[in-house]
Design an enzyme around this catalytic site. Structure first.
Site, PDB file in Angstrom:
ATOM      1  CB  CYS A 543       5.053  -2.153   4.895  1.00 55.59           C
ATOM      2  SG  CYS A 543       3.814  -1.090   4.797  1.00 55.59           S
ATOM      3  CG  HIS A 676       2.640  -5.717   2.812  1.00 56.78           C
ATOM      4  ND1 HIS A 676       2.991  -6.179   4.188  1.00 56.78           N
ATOM      5  CD2 HIS A 676       2.227  -4.688   2.641  1.00 56.78           C
ATOM      6  CE1 HIS A 676       2.767  -5.096   4.833  1.00 56.78           C
ATOM      7  NE2 HIS A 676       2.485  -4.334   4.066  1.00 56.78           N
ATOM      8  CD  GLU A 678       4.067  -9.798   3.843  1.00 65.24           C
ATOM      9  OE1 GLU A 678       3.835  -8.903   4.585  1.00 65.24           O
ATOM     10  OE2 GLU A 678       5.106  -9.171   2.943  1.00 65.24           O
TER      11      GLU A 678
END
Length: 724
Positions: A543, A676, A678
């Site tokens: 990001c 993102h 994750e």
């Protein structure tokens, strides 16, 4: 009343009199207060019960009429009584839950916050899924915020983003990672959400002019929300690390059989009272066998010699009972395993069975928690308490659907399940690494341990898969370089911090720049991206981290020294220095829920590194949370100078730059992504981008060790600063 009853029984059995003289004798032999009490008892026991069911012959009996008593009387009662009757929408949901035999497990916490309710709830979900049950989860947050999207990471930790764009509490990340499911924004309920929904109904006249109150309107709305989430079909993901197209992995969405509800905060907090009352009522409606309570409390160790103190948990359970809830299980957190004497004492003072008091003490990694609960027979106790029939066991085929299952049957089924076998391997792999990697996380919220929780978990998953011990070096971005608004003073302390930060960064095997907001530390992130590029250190920018590496490349390779982001500079020359711009459809004034959120499609170039990492999938889905993006006007210039944009997204509002990378012949691993990754990493299935980063660091480390020692990897380094 008790005294009167004793006198009355003495009069009846030792001085027999005719029934018509009983009241006369009572009048003669009692004082005026007892006379009044006797008359009251006569009125009570000779009149129609106030809790009797409605007698209106025109009323159609419902499924619940034989199961629960309605709140309120017949249709002829006063308006105040009829306002307390169960609304039809709630009645339908209760009926559906009972007919579906759906179970609800509520996890509460006592003594203090942050005690581990989320991990406990997730671990219970692992045990239930190992029994072959479909499990979903709901997190209740008593704060007034509508969602977690506008909360500071310093105060609340990270904001976890779901597929549908919901900005939620980080505990939903634990649920998704442990249960391998995809939840929705409805799976996070806050006081703000529930009050907003009730007020909106009041504004459109759904309450027909009645006085809207916490009970029953808020409490009914909470119960309806819980039952809707419990019945909502849940999507599960299979664990195929080499096949990363998540759409292909989605199993057919089916209604859950168990819903785990975590009540945030600490019992007794004033803001959680409406939820406590709603859960109390919900158990009355669903029935004892369909809903249970697990209370997580603290058992500290004090004194010399050390002694486990049970008093905090005793008082916590006492307060829970005063609120109308009764714990079926107590999970005791502490540094040491709960001793038998402490269990017996807790059982005595809390009226909870001794074997239902479960020790959840500190372990080497959180993946041991479900195993710890399994060894204390938690699955069998849950099965017995909720009248659950295990699914898919060998006993199913031989005993029939109405068979009796012993605790040993359930324990053996859970131990032998594929899910639990993989979970054991997972916990063991964390404890037995074959090498070590040091990853720098260069961020701005490092003082809050949970601010980058999903990033840490994603790195951990990849470290497990590559059999490495993960060591994280936390580096504050503002220590690496001065920001635009910093003063130019060079104090000894500032120089010392900067030298220390750069020394620690240069000793790391890989670098991650996670997402963030605000200008503080931006120049440090840009300097980090330059260091990783020029030193050929494996790098992953997420990001804002991707935007930092793009700005750095524009300044130092494309010869545009004044390049920056429109987020931090208002006076940038259009299409000259504004390499990062505000998205046209964004809202700069309204903060909550106005970013580009949720799962979005990204199309990858087939000749890219990221394409290969994702198992040669040309289309991937990842979750987003941002307001700014790379300016498309600069893309051709970047690619001319060697920075390739290999992932793009077209969603009707313009072409988005999603993935950037350097060729492998230029850099071993240099990747930046606008999304993102994750949020989609799972313990049994690491996200490909984090896995690629850890594999790159392992190769470089092995090559360095070979050059230094003339042979293979020599094992781990010195004791880690932060071991996950």
């Amino acid at each position: 009343m008790i005294i009167f009853q004793k006198q009355h029984h003495t009069m009846v059995y030792h001085r027999p009199v005719s029934s018509k003289h009983k009241l006369t004798n009572a009048i003669r032999n009692t004082t005026t207060p007892l006379l009044l009490l006797s008359l009251l008892l006569v009125l009570i026991f000779t009149s129609t019960p106030v809790c009797s069911a409605p007698t209106n012959s025109n009323m159609k009996p419902s499924f619940l009429s034989s199961i629960i008593l309605p709140r309120g009387g017949s249709s002829s009662t006063s308006s105040s009584s009829s306002s307390l009757s169960m609304p039809q929408s709630l009645e339908r949901l209760v009926e559906e839950a009972i007919q579906s035999n759906r179970k609800i497990v509520v996890v509460t916490g006592g003594v203090l916050s942050g005690i581990g309710k989320g991990v406990t709830a997730s671990s219970i979900g692992v045990l239930l899924s190992s029994m072959g049950l479909r499990v979903t989860a709901l997190k209740i947050d008593p704060y007034l915020n509508v969602d977690a999207g506008t909360m500071s990471p310093f105060e609340h930790g990270e904001v976890f983003v779901l597929d549908d764009g919901g900005e939620c509490d980080l505990d939903l990340g634990n649920y998704e990672r442990f249960l391998s499911v995809s939840l929705t924004k409805e799976s996070n309920l806050s006081t703000g959400k529930i009050y907003q929904s009730v007020i909106e109904k009041e504004r459109v006249g759904e309450y027909l002019g009645k006085t809207v109150q916490v009970v029953p309107h808020i409490s009914d709305a909470i119960q309806e929300w819980v039952l809707r989430v419990a019945a909502a079909p849940v999507v599960q993901f299979s664990a195929h690390p080499d096949d990363s197209n998540r759409d292909d992995d989605k199993e057919a969405a089916q209604k859950p059989e168990v819903c785990i509800v975590e009540l945030g905060g600490t019992l007794g907090d004033i803001e959680s009272m409406p939820f406590v009352e709603a859960l109390r009522q919900l158990q009355e409606h669903l029935g004892y066998k369909n809903m249970c309570f697990v209370h997580v409390s603290l058992v500290p160790v004090l004194g010399s010699p050390p002694e486990q103190k049970t008093k905090p948990t005793q008082h916590s359970v006492k307060q829970m009972r005063q609120l109308g809830l009764t714990p079926d299980f107590i999970c005791c957190r502490g540094t040491m395993e709960l001793e038998s004497a402490a269990k017996r004492k807790l059982s005595l003072f809390t009226s909870v069975a001794e074997n239902a008091i479960v020790s959840i003490h500190d372990v080497s990694n959180i993946y041991h928690v479900p195993l710890m609960m399994m060894e204390q027979n938690m699955p069998a106790m849950l099965m017995q308490r909720l009248r659950i029939t295990p699914a898919g066991s060998a006993a199913d085929k031989t005993k029939g659907s109405n068979a009796h299952y012993s605790a040993a049957d359930v324990l053996n089924q859970v131990r032998d399940s594929d899910r639990m076998k993989k979970w054991k391997q997972l916990a063991k792999a964390v404890d037995e690494p074959k090498s070590e990697c040091v990853i720098a996380i260069v961020g701005k919220y490092n003082d809050q341990g949970d601010a980058y929780l999903s990033v840490v978990k994603a790195l951990t998953h990849s470290a497990i898969a590559t059999r490495q011990r993960l060591r994280i070096e936390w580096i504050v971005a503002s220590d690496l370089a001065d920001d635009d608004d910093d003063d130019d003073s060079t104090t000894i302390e500032k120089l010392s911090k900067r030298q220390s930060a750069w020394t620690r960064l240069q000793n790391c095997d890989g670098v991650v720049i996670p997402g963030g907001f605000g200008c503080r530390g931006m120049e440090g992130k840009i300097a980090t991206a330059k260091y990783a590029r020029t030193s050929k250190t494996p790098f992953l920018g997420i990001c804002l981290g991707m935007q930092a590496c793009v700005i750095e490349y524009s300044r130092n390779v494309c010869n545009k020294p004044h390049s920056h982001s429109a987020e931090f500079r208002d006076n940038l020359e259009a299409d000259t220095n504004d390499v990062v711009i505000f998205m046209p459809e964004g809202d700069k004034h309204r903060m909550g829920g106005t970013m580009r959120l949720g799962a979005r499609q990204t199309i990858l170039k087939t000749d890219s590194l990221v394409y290969n990492l994702y198992g040669k999938q040309s289309t991937i889905m990842e979750r987003h949370r941002h307001r700014y993006e790379v300016n498309p006007e600069f893309v051709s210039d970047f690619e001319t100078h060697g920075l390739r944009f290999v992932g793009r997204n077209t969603d009707g509002s313009g072409e988005r730059m999603e993935v950037v990378e350097l060729d492998l012949d230029v850099h071993p691993y240099y990747v930046g992504v606008q999304f993102h990754p994750e949020f989609t990493s799972r313990p049994e299935r690491p996200n490909p981008l984090f896995l690629g980063l850890l594999e790159a660091t392992k190769k470089i480390r092995l090559r360095k060790d070979t050059q230094t020692h003339g042979k293979g990897d020599k094992g781990v380094r010195d004791p880690p600063v932060t071991t996950v």
